[in-house]
Design a protein around this motif. Sequence first.
Motif, short mmCIF file in Angstrom:
data_model
loop_
_atom_site.label_atom_id
_atom_site.label_comp_id
_atom_site.label_asym_id
_atom_site.label_seq_id
_atom_site.Cartn_x
_atom_site.Cartn_y
_atom_site.Cartn_z
N GLY A 284 0.83 -1.20 0.00
CA GLY A 284 0.00 0.00 0.00
C GLY A 284 0.86 1.25 0.00
O GLY A 284 0.58 2.21 -0.74
N ILE A 285 1.91 1.24 0.80
CA ILE A 285 2.79 2.41 0.85
C ILE A 285 3.46 2.61 -0.51
O ILE A 285 3.58 3.74 -1.00
N VAL B 147 2.32 1.69 -3.46
CA VAL B 147 1.33 2.23 -4.40
C VAL B 147 1.22 3.73 -4.21
O VAL B 147 1.19 4.51 -5.17
N PHE B 148 1.19 4.14 -2.95
CA PHE B 148 1.14 5.57 -2.65
C PHE B 148 2.34 6.29 -3.27
O PHE B 148 2.19 7.32 -3.92
N THR C 3 2.03 6.48 -7.17
CA THR C 3 1.05 7.46 -7.64
C THR C 3 1.49 8.88 -7.28
O THR C 3 1.30 9.81 -8.08
N LEU D 257 -4.36 9.20 -2.46
CA LEU D 257 -3.37 8.41 -3.19
C LEU D 257 -3.14 7.04 -2.55
O LEU D 257 -2.49 6.19 -3.13
N LEU E 213 -6.13 -1.08 1.23
CA LEU E 213 -5.09 -1.14 2.25
C LEU E 213 -5.70 -1.23 3.64
O LEU E 213 -5.26 -2.00 4.48
#
Lengths: 493, 316, 401
Positions: free
Chosen positions: A465-466, A468-469, A472, B151, B156
């Motif tokens: 998740g981090i 992906v952040f 993006t 974002l 998650l």
Amino acid sequence: MTDLDYLKMSKWARLAHSFVGFFASIPSKCRDGFKKLGLWFVRLFRSIADNLVDLVDTFVKGDWKTRLSYLVMGFGSFARGQWGRGLLFFLFQTVFNLYMVNFGVAYLGKLNTLGTLETYREGRRTIYGDNSFFILLYGVLTLFFVLAFIYTWRANIRQNKVSQQILDSGKKLKSTKDDLKSLADEQFHKTLLALPTLGVLVFTVLPIIFMILVAFTNFDATHQPPSKLFTWVGWDNFRQLLSSDSASYGDTFKQVLFWTLLWAFFATFLNYFLGMMVAIMINKKGIKLKKMWRTILVMTIAIPQFVSLLYVSKMFAQDGLINTYLMKWGWIASPIPFWTDAGWARFTIILINLWIGIPYLMLIATGILMNIPADLYESARIDGANAFQMYRKITLPYMLFVTGPYLLTSFTGNINNFNVIFLLTGGKPLSLELSGNAGYTDLLITWLYKMTVNDTNYKLAAVMGILVFVVTAVINLLVYNLIPSVKNEEDFQ
Amino acid sequence: MSNNKQIPEVDIVVDEKAGVIREIKPEQKLRSKSGHEKRVNVGIYTILTLMAIIWLAPFVFLVFQSFRSYLTENGGMVNYLLPKTWSLDNYIWLFTDEKSLFLRWYLNTLIIALFNAVLQTVIVLSVAYALSRLRFKGRKLIMNAVLVLGLFPGFLTMITLYFLLKQLGLTQNGAIPGLILIYCASSGMGYYISKGFFDTIPKSLDESARIDGATRFQVFMKIIMPLAKPIVIYTILMAFMAPWGDFVFASYVAFGTTTNYNVAVGLYQWVNVADYQGFFTRFCAGGVLVAVPITALFLALQKYYVEGVTGGAVKG
Amino acid sequence: MKKLVALLLAAMLLMSCAAFASAEGGFSGEVKIWVAENTVEFTQQAVEDFKAANPQYAGMTVKVEPVGEGDAASKMITDVEGGADIFGFAQDQLARLVAAGALLEVEEMNAIQVSLENDAGAVGAVTMGETMYAYPMTSDNGYFLYYDKEIVKDPSTLEAVLADCEAAGKSFYMEINSGWYQTAFFFGAGCTLTYDSDDSGALVKCNTDYASENGVKALKAMINVAKSPAFVNGSSVSNATNAAAVVSGTWDAGAAQELFGENYAACKLPTVDGFQLGGFGGFKMLGVKPQTDDAKIEACDALASYLTSGDVQLARFNAVGWGPSNLTAQQNEAVQANVALAALADQLQYCMPQGQYPGEYWSLATGLGDDILADKYDELDDAALLEVLNTFQTTAISYVN
């Protein structure tokens, strides 16, 4: 380079120039960033110092009502007749105190270990020990609460100071009724935003911070509360996901990231251009039944995707309708490996996504095309421009200019486009060359989903998740820097 | 080429309408304009017809499948299109079989969708209005924070949200209010499109009303809201449609209590869990029953949707 | 009015007495059960019978929910507290459930009874290290061949099956990209792949010889099968659109009967390249989750034990066709006469009881299968295939640490 050189360049050269420029400027931007950060810290410390001075100052100059408010929040407001504000302050302090005594302190104390007391059996009865999950969750919540308390407490002191000043200057304080009235007027934004902000804080911000912290723990299937404890492990999970030794997922991650970006690119731009084409075709003068064409196309937007995409996915199976009929008609000799071959699967996904995506773009483009001044086309036609030239010189630049921000959000949206991939292939096909249950059509987001739901491997899901952040965010920064028109919200007003 | 003589006349008429008179060169005359135009149009019609077929085919097929009886023919997957005998068995099963929870699931989803439509619209419009028309300390901060939060991928935090809801008693038997809470809680972050709309309403309207002594609340309710009908309808439509397709988080929250599934979770398991052999045609029938009303609603309100997405795309 | 109040008070007094009495010897709270969809009704009935036979549990509320077996395990691991008290699952989930602490060990007396009454494979399957973690419910979680006897004349060799299917324009279905079906080839060719586990559910050792001559033989057989135009990767009978033969298990018996009608037949798996296809003999089981309340533990123990007893297993067979693991029930005439179970029993002589496997194994095997389906190995020679199996084997071993 002078401005003149820049103006001489073609459009693409300019883009390339700003692209290179962006990367070349990274070091200096970083330097600026650090400088800004430094300044920010300086300002922060200064403001803390100022606040402390002010606190002391207020206490020294304050009357007994103000001084007592340091201990009992809202006392000053009460004593000066603003019972509404006083009550709120007092209630907040009471709730906070109760929470901390009964709950918060205990969780804060365990935050450094995430619990030590193991679950054990007494006979056949299970005695549960510490629950790392709730220690972390409530630990973070308590920190939120403490910050909110400090802020409110400070506001309470400032309130006293201001009230005192107003009274000293001989004016009257606002009554509770005035306060309530102002909530519909000067303070209307507070009324409007209070609930939504609370919702976002509890159900978005808190979970995100929690998951960011989980990325630094060993929370997975074998460390699953309440039966097992989990604890802090530092950067281990990042190493497992990113490094390329045999037990790690580094190579697979690169592969998945590559496909994610490739997919987002095609899904965004193919849909964009083809959707625009369709819009132009439908809106062309002389084409009849415009509304019908549009209606047929937008049905894919209306029908829930878990119905339509699941069905389409079965249609393309090895023994599905498409292969069966193509073979029956003698067009192909053996079934096309739509879902079993990595290349075919990727191609088919992009193709089917057109089916979903073209209608959106068609609608957007229709709206915008109607806004293009008709005389532009008229004069171009008179100058002898053909349809393609008009498209290239008028329609496309106009569309690109107006929909720049949309393209960006659409690109980020496609990076996180879960439904299309998950319902069509579920990330398959897998391969011995990939690890961690990821397949050739998995996006980062579907891989994250598998880690969460199938493997309950929350620590890696959190790292994912981090990442992906980060991906993006980098793309957004890049685009903001390359295409200035995206930047300013007021420009579009 | 026999009608060559007539073409210049036609062309000149068109040009006169445009207010321009131009000489027509012989080369241009050769490219018979109306003929060219006609060919282009025929091409476009062909493409559009082909597209229409491709776009409609899956839905038509889906409807076909839903009429293939699971009792007398085959409830699983087949490699032919038209049922051998047309039957309503699948629909009858959905509505009348005592093991079928379809109606319950449908009702659950409808309740969620209705609540969501109301609450989410109130929240989204409040936030959008505040950020568009009001100026206050922290406005930029809020907008940037929402941008950054947006974002992070939604999945998650699924596990955290599940346990948060569980603490509130809103999972399993509380799944329906739980889902409404989750859908609405973060919906304020989706204010972009509505804000874009509010941005286009002239500020002078507010100002003159303020001079007349109206409070900001009155401006919002009496001046802006009546003008905001398209965006209100757009927001309601979106908020109403979204819950019908949630088969991931809704499954988490219901956590095995079948009576609290939404229709997406219930139908999804029929094609994805091996225990449900021969449920494919019933899945199709259920899918049709979900798709038809939503599609009808969507098509009826299409105009507002177009205004919404167009505005949103342009204003970012 | 007074009378009414008095009556109400008396009624409340009685009720509280009743509650007290039931709390004395039994349990009157709620017990949640998760089982596969097609056994929900059966399980509900069995629970009623249980309550009738054990009056101390008459006040207990039992909720039976249909939750698929794979899904049930994932949910139990996600949130043990929110999950079912008693839940059914297939054997491949046992290791992860134990490792996540989602299973309560079987009570000692019950464990002794289980090991006396069930077949040895089933007892081994519910045991990790020395500890028994679940109650065996069926002994039928293996696979064999369903076929249409009108089309497939000779089901003894895979080559013949494929040829028959091809001639009729029909297909042979086998899910070779599943770690479960794949072992038919590898074990059949003489390879092994097992993991040793300790009591806590951790896997401590991997025993395998996939990277060998036999392994290459198996892999080549799979590649050749996948090349056949009549082959389709899949195992669900009701989702097979053009089947004349399907490798699947007893749960598909009904669907296969419907599909093939008059021509329905089942038998052991065929031979391929001269060796007999083997595979897993697997089991389905019921587990009880850890509890904090002694009375509830007792109730769950009793109920789980009852639901897996010989009589109930036999009844379950009669109701939904699941093959019992109980030795007495296996001797029942109806069980012996069942076509699908006979085929399974025939096949099981060539199988080994399925042990414990790490979750990663299943996706690793799917990776190998998907590579075969994508024709990646079609052109490779023996040495290169051995290299592929070497990678597979090293990775499989790396899951143990």
